[in-house]
Design a protein around this motif. Structure first.
Motif, short mmCIF file in Angstrom:
data_model
loop_
_atom_site.label_atom_id
_atom_site.label_comp_id
_atom_site.label_asym_id
_atom_site.label_seq_id
_atom_site.Cartn_x
_atom_site.Cartn_y
_atom_site.Cartn_z
N VAL A 1 0.83 -1.20 0.00
CA VAL A 1 0.00 0.00 0.00
C VAL A 1 0.87 1.26 0.00
N LEU A 2 2.14 1.13 0.33
CA LEU A 2 3.04 2.28 0.35
C LEU A 2 3.36 2.81 -1.04
N PHE A 3 3.08 2.01 -2.08
CA PHE A 3 3.40 2.43 -3.44
C PHE A 3 2.23 3.23 -4.02
N PRO A 4 2.52 4.41 -4.57
CA PRO A 4 1.45 5.21 -5.17
C PRO A 4 0.97 4.61 -6.49
N GLU A 5 -0.17 5.05 -6.95
CA GLU A 5 -0.73 4.57 -8.22
C GLU A 5 0.26 4.74 -9.37
N SER A 6 0.98 5.84 -9.37
CA SER A 6 1.92 6.12 -10.46
C SER A 6 3.04 5.07 -10.55
N PHE A 7 3.36 4.42 -9.47
CA PHE A 7 4.42 3.41 -9.46
C PHE A 7 4.17 2.33 -10.50
N TYR A 8 2.94 1.86 -10.57
CA TYR A 8 2.61 0.76 -11.48
C TYR A 8 2.78 1.17 -12.94
N PHE A 9 2.35 2.38 -13.26
CA PHE A 9 2.48 2.87 -14.63
C PHE A 9 3.94 3.14 -14.99
N ASP A 10 4.71 3.62 -14.01
CA ASP A 10 6.14 3.80 -14.24
C ASP A 10 6.81 2.46 -14.54
N CYS A 11 6.40 1.42 -13.82
CA CYS A 11 6.96 0.09 -14.07
C CYS A 11 6.65 -0.37 -15.49
N PHE A 12 5.41 -0.21 -15.91
CA PHE A 12 5.04 -0.62 -17.27
C PHE A 12 5.82 0.18 -18.31
N ARG A 13 6.00 1.47 -18.07
CA ARG A 13 6.75 2.31 -19.01
C ARG A 13 8.22 1.91 -19.08
N LYS A 14 8.74 1.39 -17.99
CA LYS A 14 10.17 1.07 -17.92
C LYS A 14 10.47 -0.40 -18.25
N GLY A 15 9.48 -1.11 -18.82
CA GLY A 15 9.78 -2.44 -19.31
C GLY A 15 9.24 -3.62 -18.52
N ILE A 16 8.50 -3.36 -17.47
CA ILE A 16 7.87 -4.46 -16.74
C ILE A 16 6.59 -4.83 -17.48
N SER A 17 6.43 -6.11 -17.79
CA SER A 17 5.25 -6.56 -18.55
C SER A 17 4.10 -7.00 -17.65
N GLY A 18 4.41 -7.44 -16.43
CA GLY A 18 3.38 -7.90 -15.51
C GLY A 18 3.82 -7.68 -14.08
N ILE A 19 2.87 -7.35 -13.22
CA ILE A 19 3.15 -7.12 -11.80
C ILE A 19 2.23 -7.99 -10.97
N ILE A 20 2.82 -8.72 -10.05
CA ILE A 20 2.04 -9.51 -9.10
C ILE A 20 2.30 -8.94 -7.72
N ILE A 21 1.24 -8.53 -7.06
CA ILE A 21 1.35 -8.05 -5.69
C ILE A 21 0.96 -9.22 -4.80
N MET A 22 1.96 -9.77 -4.12
CA MET A 22 1.74 -10.91 -3.23
C MET A 22 1.71 -10.37 -1.81
N SER A 23 0.53 -10.42 -1.22
CA SER A 23 0.36 -9.83 0.10
C SER A 23 -0.08 -10.87 1.11
N CYS A 24 -0.29 -10.41 2.32
CA CYS A 24 -0.80 -11.27 3.39
C CYS A 24 -2.32 -11.36 3.35
N GLY A 25 -2.94 -10.58 2.50
CA GLY A 25 -4.39 -10.56 2.44
C GLY A 25 -4.96 -9.97 3.71
N GLU A 26 -6.02 -10.56 4.18
CA GLU A 26 -6.69 -10.08 5.40
C GLU A 26 -5.82 -10.23 6.64
N GLU A 27 -4.77 -11.01 6.54
CA GLU A 27 -3.86 -11.26 7.67
C GLU A 27 -2.76 -10.20 7.78
N CYS A 28 -2.87 -9.13 7.03
CA CYS A 28 -1.86 -8.08 7.03
C CYS A 28 -1.66 -7.54 8.45
#
Length: 140
Positions: A49-76
């Protein structure tokens, strides 16, 4: 442990793995000597959650094709963080749709500390998807 044989044109997968759940899960995959595609990059994070929305678009612009956010889910361990992340990603998905960027390129999933099979399954599914889709083409 990533497998060998990364071809130069292969898309990149970024995994944001929470330090309390998903990162130990990824580590257990390595300890089990399982392999996953070499185009996978794991970033250990306190809370996605610390990453802003723009982070994801910056990643795509810089060559990342897919992003998986692996979290703890409800157990955070951080109260309200998972729900805030889900809300933030809803906004990201809306922007991705407006930019005609395939929504499947960004995935939120819960991975526990010993979820070897789930980790491997998520990575293999994302790898197959980005091979099918090719690099992201951002418009607008």
């Amino acid at each position: 442990m990533a497998s060998q044989g990364n071809s130069k044109g292969e898309g990149k997968i970024l995994i944001l793995a929470t330090e309390s759940c998903a990162y130990p899960g990824a580590d257990s995959v390595g300890q089990a000597h399982s392999s996953y595609p070499a185009n996978t990059y794991i970033l250990r994070v306190r809370a996605p959650v610390l990453f802003p929305e723009s982070f994801y678009f910056d990643c795509f612009r810089k060559g990342i094709s897919g992003i998986i956010i692996m979290s703890c889910g409800e157990e955070c361990p951080y109260e309200g963080a998972y729900h805030a992340l889900a809300k933030r990603l809803d906004n990201v998905y809306k922007k991705m749709k407006a930019m005609q960027l395939d929504l499947r390129r960004l995935r939120l999933t819960a991975i526990c500390t010993v979820c070897n099979r789930a980790f491997l399954n998520e990575v293999k599914q994302m790898n197959a998807l980005i091979q099918e889709l090719g690099p992201p083409q951002l418009s607008a």
